[in-house]
Design a protein around this motif. Sequence first.
Motif, PDB file in Angstrom:
ATOM      1  N   MET A   1       0.856  -1.200   0.000  1.00 36.85           N
ATOM      2  CA  MET A   1       0.000   0.000   0.000  1.00 36.85           C
ATOM      3  C   MET A   1       0.891   1.249   0.000  1.00 36.85           C
ATOM      4  O   MET A   1       1.847   1.329   0.769  1.00 36.85           O
ATOM      5  N   TYR A   2       0.564   2.171  -0.855  1.00 33.38           N
ATOM      6  CA  TYR A   2       1.387   3.349  -1.012  1.00 33.38           C
ATOM      7  C   TYR A   2       1.063   4.450  -0.010  1.00 33.38           C
ATOM      8  O   TYR A   2       1.698   5.480   0.008  1.00 33.38           O
ATOM      9  N   ARG A   3      -0.004   4.286   0.746  1.00 30.45           N
ATOM     10  CA  ARG A   3      -0.417   5.380   1.621  1.00 30.45           C
ATOM     11  C   ARG A   3      -1.217   4.834   2.789  1.00 30.45           C
ATOM     12  O   ARG A   3      -1.832   3.768   2.689  1.00 30.45           O
ATOM     13  N   ALA A  22      -0.098   9.766  -0.869  1.00 29.93           N
ATOM     14  CA  ALA A  22       0.395   9.753  -2.247  1.00 29.93           C
ATOM     15  C   ALA A  22      -0.544  10.602  -3.082  1.00 29.93           C
ATOM     16  O   ALA A  22      -1.741  10.663  -2.807  1.00 29.93           O
ATOM     17  N   GLY A  23       0.019  11.268  -4.072  1.00 23.35           N
ATOM     18  CA  GLY A  23      -0.832  12.097  -4.911  1.00 23.35           C
ATOM     19  C   GLY A  23      -0.016  12.972  -5.852  1.00 23.35           C
ATOM     20  O   GLY A  23       1.160  12.683  -6.121  1.00 23.35           O
ATOM     21  N   TRP A  24      -0.681  14.022  -6.342  1.00 21.34           N
ATOM     22  CA  TRP A  24      -0.095  14.901  -7.338  1.00 21.34           C
ATOM     23  C   TRP A  24       0.249  16.260  -6.710  1.00 21.34           C
ATOM     24  O   TRP A  24      -0.506  16.742  -5.855  1.00 21.34           O
ATOM     25  N   ARG A  42      -7.862  12.169  -5.367  1.00 28.87           N
ATOM     26  CA  ARG A  42      -9.294  12.232  -5.689  1.00 28.87           C
ATOM     27  C   ARG A  42     -10.125  12.799  -4.537  1.00 28.87           C
ATOM     28  O   ARG A  42     -11.200  13.339  -4.742  1.00 28.87           O
ATOM     29  N   TYR A  43      -9.581  12.679  -3.318  1.00 31.62           N
ATOM     30  CA  TYR A  43     -10.398  12.973  -2.144  1.00 31.62           C
ATOM     31  C   TYR A  43     -10.181  14.366  -1.594  1.00 31.62           C
ATOM     32  O   TYR A  43     -10.936  14.812  -0.740  1.00 31.62           O
ATOM     33  N   VAL A  70       4.013  12.995  -9.399  1.00 33.02           N
ATOM     34  CA  VAL A  70       3.336  12.054  -8.494  1.00 33.02           C
ATOM     35  C   VAL A  70       4.330  11.662  -7.413  1.00 33.02           C
ATOM     36  O   VAL A  70       5.419  11.166  -7.722  1.00 33.02           O
ATOM     37  N   ARG A  72       5.050  10.152  -3.186  1.00 28.40           N
ATOM     38  CA  ARG A  72       4.589   9.496  -1.970  1.00 28.40           C
ATOM     39  C   ARG A  72       5.390  10.098  -0.825  1.00 28.40           C
ATOM     40  O   ARG A  72       6.613  10.210  -0.935  1.00 28.40           O
ATOM     41  N   LEU A 102       7.172   9.129  -7.524  1.00 30.37           N
ATOM     42  CA  LEU A 102       6.646   7.918  -8.169  1.00 30.37           C
ATOM     43  C   LEU A 102       6.626   8.078  -9.677  1.00 30.37           C
ATOM     44  O   LEU A 102       6.741   7.108 -10.415  1.00 30.37           O
ATOM     45  N   ASN A 103       6.454   9.296 -10.133  1.00 29.97           N
ATOM     46  CA  ASN A 103       6.509   9.584 -11.559  1.00 29.97           C
ATOM     47  C   ASN A 103       6.649  11.088 -11.737  1.00 29.97           C
ATOM     48  O   ASN A 103       6.005  11.860 -11.032  1.00 29.97           O
TER      49      ASN A 103
END
Lengths: 585, 585
Positions: A1-3, A22-24, A42-43, A70, A72, A102-103
Amino acid sequence: MYRTHTCGQLKIEDVDKMVSLAGWVQRSRDLGGMTFIDLRDRYGITQLVFNMETDSALCEKARKLGREFVIRISGKVAERSNKNLKIPTGEIEIICNKFDILNASEVPPFTIEDETDGGDELRMKYRYLDLRRSVMKKNLELRHRMAQEVRNYLSKQNFLEIETPVLIKSTPEGARDFVVPSRMNPGQFYALPQSPQTFKQLLMVAGYDRYFQIVKCFRDEDLRADRQPEFTQIDCEMAFVEQDDILDTFEGLTKNMLSNIKGVEITEAFPRMSYSEALENYGNDKPDIRFEMTLHEISGLVKGKGFEVFDSAEYVGAICAESCSEYSRKQVDALTDFVKKPQIGAKGLVYVKCNPDGSYKSSVDKFFDQDALAGWASELGAKPGDLLLVLAGDKSRTLSALSELRLEMGRTLGLMDKTIFAPLWVVDFPLLEWDEDSRRFYAMHHPFTSPRPEDIELLDSDPGKVRANAYDLVINGVEIGGGSIRIHDKALQQKMFKTLGFAPEEAEAQFGFLMNAFRFGAPPHGGIAFGFDRLVSLFAGLDSIRDVIAFPKNNSGRDVMIDSPAKIEEELLKELRLRIEQAKA
Amino acid sequence: MYRTHTCGQLKIEDVDKMVSLAGWVQRSRDLGGMTFIDLRDRYGITQLVFNMETDSALCEKARKLGREFVIRISGKVAERSNKNLKIPTGEIEIICNKFDILNASEVPPFTIEDETDGGDELRMKYRYLDLRRSVMKKNLELRHRMAQEVRNYLSKQNFLEIETPVLIKSTPEGARDFVVPSRMNPGQFYALPQSPQTFKQLLMVAGYDRYFQIVKCFRDEDLRADRQPEFTQIDCEMAFVEQDDILDTFEGLTKNMLSNIKGVEITEAFPRMSYSEALENYGNDKPDIRFEMTLHEISGLVKGKGFEVFDSAEYVGAICAESCSEYSRKQVDALTDFVKKPQIGAKGLVYVKCNPDGSYKSSVDKFFDQDALAGWASELGAKPGDLLLVLAGDKSRTLSALSELRLEMGRTLGLMDKTIFAPLWVVDFPLLEWDEDSRRFYAMHHPFTSPRPEDIELLDSDPGKVRANAYDLVINGVEIGGGSIRIHDKALQQKMFKTLGFAPEEAEAQFGFLMNAFRFGAPPHGGIAFGFDRLVSLFAGLDSIRDVIAFPKNNSGRDVMIDSPAKIEEELLKELRLRIEQAKA
């Protein structure tokens, strides 16, 4: 799990927890010894803090992060000193002690913000970036919740969702079909369904007395602004019911959706209006009843007074715009220009100002005295301070122009509040429409719609007069759904095909399976279909359906993101035994 | 409303109520002064009574009703004297005082009973009658409930159902696409999706970290017995997850379905087995683990003893059939015939009977003495009374033949109880498969599957050895779902296309949009897709998917009910700028 948590989850109660997210990277700010990054998923959005003093290497690395990278991160939840109470996570921030990229991301071609700087075409090409904007997420989340709500409500009412086939058979009636060549049956084609109409009727014959399906349908039309070649319907059918049972059932669904999704409670029954009443009073068959301003025919009052425009007109009608008597010359001219636009098509506009002092001022004072104008005002229920707008001409075109003028005034006067929902059933549609070009009748809904029993004998003598057991659900002037009681008798269905100009062999070749089914005990049945894209867009307060569809096509039916349609391999064409004809020079 | 109650609703508590029902005449019996009719609707069957003494006219009329007539009746609920406790309404009957024929019926071409006399072809042609049978209703109701359960479960886990387009773009990789000619873009085609694979990956790039969709997919294949050109998938994708997160999530879904739909509680984790382990021990990659009887290689024990068949074989393997040592000559011959069938392809079968007295009797006694055979028995853990079945030959073919033999023995010995559900994760699939004909590697799952990070360097040196982060869910030997962690890095995706023999321009033309998306911050992601038709058929205890689909197609991809595919109008072909090539004589 990344988060351990999402970016919309952490609150003041979580202070001092060790977490990973994790996110942008939404945005980043360097303030002296600190770097702040808004991390988005998303949240929601959570603020990250990197401190040059406590970990300069990490902070330096964080300063190099670009928009939309991206990452983490790990760190400790802390209370923010300057809280942002506009967002749910605005009371906390994360003091980061570690992060991984992550990217990476190139600079996106437009900003990922609610108000983006990206034009329509760019947004369509990079739809996966456009969908990152929170307004788009809200639309797709709304769509998901609405679909779930429909399914749960109808399931509780004993409806079964049954999948009907997508590869069916082409029929020349109605809009144009998309077709699919069959490799195993060369020279033959499937068609994609414009609706599951015949299949849901067969399900009624099969005894599945409450069917629904949220289903993709297809129509190969020249696309207007708000049409898509593939669209989604809430398709429903019931057996052993009469028209009222269907209206009640789907009124229940609509009320439930309005209540559970929009928090709008409607306790009284939806008004029902006949097609002819809708035309007379609103000039079209999908009235927006959020406001009155109904159409009034005044032909009887105005003819024979020497005003040629009225005297030669088939129909003279007016609306009353409340409190607009002080409209300036410029405002009235703008309205005149509006009704004269080619798509509206009126020749001109007559106005009557009902002055606050009780006098009248009109553009036709030469022909009509104060008493005459007072008569018009009285017919329209106008008060001092109101403005009458009058159009004259061919009846159907003038009704439609008045309808457009009414909507324009509604918009101008702020009468079309998007938070108000005004549903309406339009009933008693004509069964048939005469087409002057092909000199034949067409089915106004489709050839399976039942005539009202008391009108059946008119089918021979005066087909245009036959009323259908058909109905539309209209909300705020938008046609949300439509349906009918169907024919379930083989002889009547055959008669209907004959009235529509089908040769018996033609009817047999195309719909033989349905008429066959009627030989084996077909129950009385009827149904309705809702345009799901339109319903979602209405609930979202949008004017177009495009932004409630994840991957829509443009007005040429093209998906510019994946660049489709496209050429296919010669090999495949050969297997399908097809050849493409070159365009004539 | 045509009825006050359904035919499955009235119970002993309702005695003396005045009710009306509507439905189909299932059967009718005249007994002296009474006529009994079983009235059927979707919900059940209720017995109607007409009494010659009290209303002879009505009773006479009722006697004329044929099977499958649709009627509406009124009457009073009464307690039955001879109760039928097998059906929920079996304690009551309706004493009818009125009825109408809503529609007559010809005699249906087969009986509407659980055990019908209709053959497959007839049932398909009159599918609307076939669907009246209560076994078919149960299947479609089950399908509805399962779809609802999936949606509710995943929604609660924050998954969003997002519709992806049906009109997409053709790609030559994988199975053959169905294509749709575009009228607005002549010479160009859309394709129907074989799966929403690239779109769900784009949704991950767009930040929708938990997506699902119950969605129609299409594959233009030469149809095998249990394939349909259009089929339904539960399609899922998650971001910021590793393989274990996905397995855990969908193990949760599966357990929930088994519990809520079948009442089967599985508390322990699903076993996980590597692809190579599955092949070695079960001979295929979808082991039915309801029973053991695993494969054992005995090459080491049997070679070099002068038996040419074994000596020349790449692989010699055996299974142990418990308590079958007393198999007759005839039974063993039947098994030999079974493995020699062309679709199994073994050359012959060697058996060893482990006699109850501890001695051994084999078909190869000439080459192997009692000690040798005891060694085999020990390798397989055989007890006195068991039967060893041995196959030899080329390794991959022999494994597959042994697998078939194992399943045949499982069936024969009643080890495949349909009320038992034995789920299994098969993991560590190879990334690539070598195809000898085209002398290139193919993606075993699809070109977007991620290699295991530790195997990436093998991509250049020994591509066939690279393992994928891919997994299948197998239940009772049926592959129910499959998925993988995807590549989210542009460079790795390009390398993968290169390994698969795509020229860079080709990769760009077909999947450029996906690699473009990877430039703008693609998160790590992965997913799974379940074959919904297969899952429903497994839950329904059926061997074929056809009877869980309302309107399936036959093995030629033809819907014999609506007679599709079919010729289309010349006019439409012209608009599409297509010409059909005649078959060569």
